[in-house]
Scaffold this active site. Structure first.
Site, PDB file in Angstrom:
ATOM      1  N   PRO A  81       0.800  -1.231   0.000  1.00  0.00           N
ATOM      2  CA  PRO A  81       0.000   0.000   0.000  1.00  0.00           C
ATOM      3  C   PRO A  81       0.832   1.280   0.000  1.00  0.00           C
ATOM      4  O   PRO A  81       1.970   1.296   0.453  1.00  0.00           O
ATOM      5  CB  PRO A  81      -0.823  -0.104   1.285  1.00  0.00           C
ATOM      6  N   CYS A  82       0.219   2.337  -0.508  1.00  0.00           N
ATOM      7  CA  CYS A  82       0.813   3.676  -0.458  1.00  0.00           C
ATOM      8  C   CYS A  82       0.499   4.216   0.939  1.00  0.00           C
ATOM      9  O   CYS A  82      -0.648   4.434   1.281  1.00  0.00           O
ATOM     10  CB  CYS A  82       0.151   4.533  -1.533  1.00  0.00           C
ATOM     11  N   GLN A  83       1.518   4.321   1.773  1.00  0.00           N
ATOM     12  CA  GLN A  83       1.317   4.805   3.142  1.00  0.00           C
ATOM     13  C   GLN A  83       2.324   5.907   3.424  1.00  0.00           C
ATOM     14  O   GLN A  83       3.101   6.257   2.551  1.00  0.00           O
ATOM     15  CB  GLN A  83       1.556   3.649   4.132  1.00  0.00           C
ATOM     16  N   ASN A 122       2.673  -0.503  -6.894  1.00  0.00           N
ATOM     17  CA  ASN A 122       1.983   0.424  -6.008  1.00  0.00           C
ATOM     18  C   ASN A 122       1.046   1.290  -6.855  1.00  0.00           C
ATOM     19  O   ASN A 122       1.088   1.222  -8.080  1.00  0.00           O
ATOM     20  CB  ASN A 122       3.014   1.299  -5.274  1.00  0.00           C
TER      21      ASN A 122
END
Ligand SMILES: C[S@@+](CC[C@H](N)C(=O)[O-])C[C@H]1O[C@@H](n2cnc3c(N)ncnc32)[C@H](O)[C@@H]1O
Length: 407
Positions: A81-83, A122
């Site tokens: 995930p993009c975090q 991603n």
């Protein structure tokens, strides 16, 4: 030719494995992990295990603890995930990322295992996030890779540009360790021809450029060229780096070059070709009672809304086509696909002409999975959820083919 031993992280329902195994028999997935943190039932894992078998090398466990069991391998793959990847604090052992941020698990695995090749996926916005410090998160990833001895190339691919049925834009990152031939060749040409070599690599010679040919590139700006060495280390990158990263790029020895490229487009699969031809169950058809919700969700808005603190603002958005046109590819599928809402697709049914949501099989087709891939006992809502999370499999196959030629 020797086998390419693959470790698949965040495996979901196996998009990477399916895609790579279709690319070459050399890809052998020797270890995989899939674990959904917030769920008691592990539907994605069960689906993966139903297709690829269960055993000590197919693990359903938080990667935080499972990572110690990873065997030596040649290629590490995973969609994560993009975090917020910023550094939370410095402790006695050095830097520490924020808790629960999966990038740091990948970083630990790379540190420990040093796989020769790494292929990650991603969302497209990872190149820009966070909004308040443009490009910081991706710069952190590149810096982590550099410090562990890797070069990296990346490319944002819209699957529909390369003949698929969905306009799904994803960033693919391919990294190679300095012990590989790929690294050595790139290092040598960058050393001799510098910026020219990086430009030619990104637009023609990289694995991703070979897998996805381009017809040209956009303007080259002065900020296409970035020297990460201006920043003392990861903490400095995290605190200060703010960069504009274009859709296609390369990092070699902490020097980054990127440019927007124009894909050499291939005809996309239209929704009409993905649509089921036989009668489908009644439950997929839009209910009269929900029509006002659908029309509102899909329609243009210009309305006064109130924030939590009580202040008011005008919310505006344009309309989306309702129903979705059948003569082109779909929009991006989300995990909420088929719920009443703006992002869910609505199409005219082939047999009755009435409006309905997509069936799980149609969602599988949009991602290039075989029909009924997720029909392994999970509730239907989870089938949509898994497809909203998954990859477009043939895109991975193209990368896998180009990569197997250089490994
Ligand atoms: C973007 S999806 C990847 C989907 C996959 N590429 C596919 O084709 O189905 C990320 C996956 O990571 C899993 N995941 C999230 N947190 C995890 C953790 N801490 N340990 C292991 N897996 C995790 C999620 O359940 C999800 O299936």
């Amino acid at each position: 030719m020797p086998d390419i031993r693959v470790v698949e992280l965040f495996a979901g329902v196996g998009g990477f494995r399916l895609g790579l195994e279709a690319a070459s028999e050399r890809y052998k997935t020797i270890w995989a992990d899939q674990w959904e943190p917030s769920m008691r039932e592990q539907h994605a894992f069960d689906c993966y295990a139903a297709h690829f078998g269960q055993g000590e090398n197919v693990v359903c466990e938080d990667i935080k603890t499972a990572k110690t069991k990873i065997p030596a391998h040649d290629l590490l793959v995973g969609g994560f995930p993009c975090q917020d990847y910023s550094i939370a604090k410095k402790n006695s052992e050095g830097i520490e990322g924020k808790k629960g941020v999966l990038w740091w698990q990948i970083d630990d695995i790379i540190k420990e295992k040093r796989p020769p090749y790494i292929l990650l996926e991603n969302v497209d916005r990872i190149l820009r996030s966070p909004a308040k410090q443009y490009g910081r998160d991706f710069s952190i990833i590149l810096r982590c890779l550099y410090e562990k001895g890797y070069a990296a190339e990346w490319r944002v691919i819209n699957a529909a540009d390369y003949g698929q049925g969905q306009r799904r834009r994803r960033t693919f990152i391919l990294a190679y360790h300095k012990n590989t031939e790929l690294f050595r060749e790139l290092a040598e040409s960058v050393c001799k021809k510098w910026l020219k070599a990086m430009h030619s690599f990104v637009t023609k010679e990289s694995v991703l450029a070979k897998a996805f040919p381009i017809s040209g590139h956009e303007k080259i700006y002065t900020d296409s060229w970035i020297d990460e060495m201006e920043y003392a280390g990861i903490s400095d990158v995290s605190a200060n780096q703010r960069v504009r990263l274009y859709d296609s790029g390369v990092m070699m020895n902490a020097r980054i070059y990127s440019v927007d490229v124009r894909p050499q487009k291939e005809a996309a699969i239209p929704l009409s070709a993905v649509r089921e031809k036989d009668p489908v169950n009644e439950r997929y058809f839009l209910k009269e009672a929900d029509m006002h919700k659908w029309r509102y969700a899909k329609g243009a808005k210009n309305e006064l809304r109130r924030k939590r603190d009580g202040s008011e603002y005008y919310f505006t958005e344009g309309s989306v086509k309702f129903p979705d046109p059948l003569d082109g590819p779909s929009r991006t599928m989300l995990t909420s696909e088929s719920e009443v809402g703006r992002s869910s697709h609505v199409i005219e049914d082939c047999v009755t002409g009435k409006l309905r949501t997509l069936t799980p099989v149609e969602c599988e087709r949009l991602n290039g999975f075989p029909d009924n891939w997720t029909n392994t006992g999970m509730p239907e809502r989870m089938r949509y959820y898994c497809m909203g999370n998954a990859l477009v499999v043939p895109i991975v196959t193209r990368i896998g083919k180009a990569l197997s030629e250089v490994i």
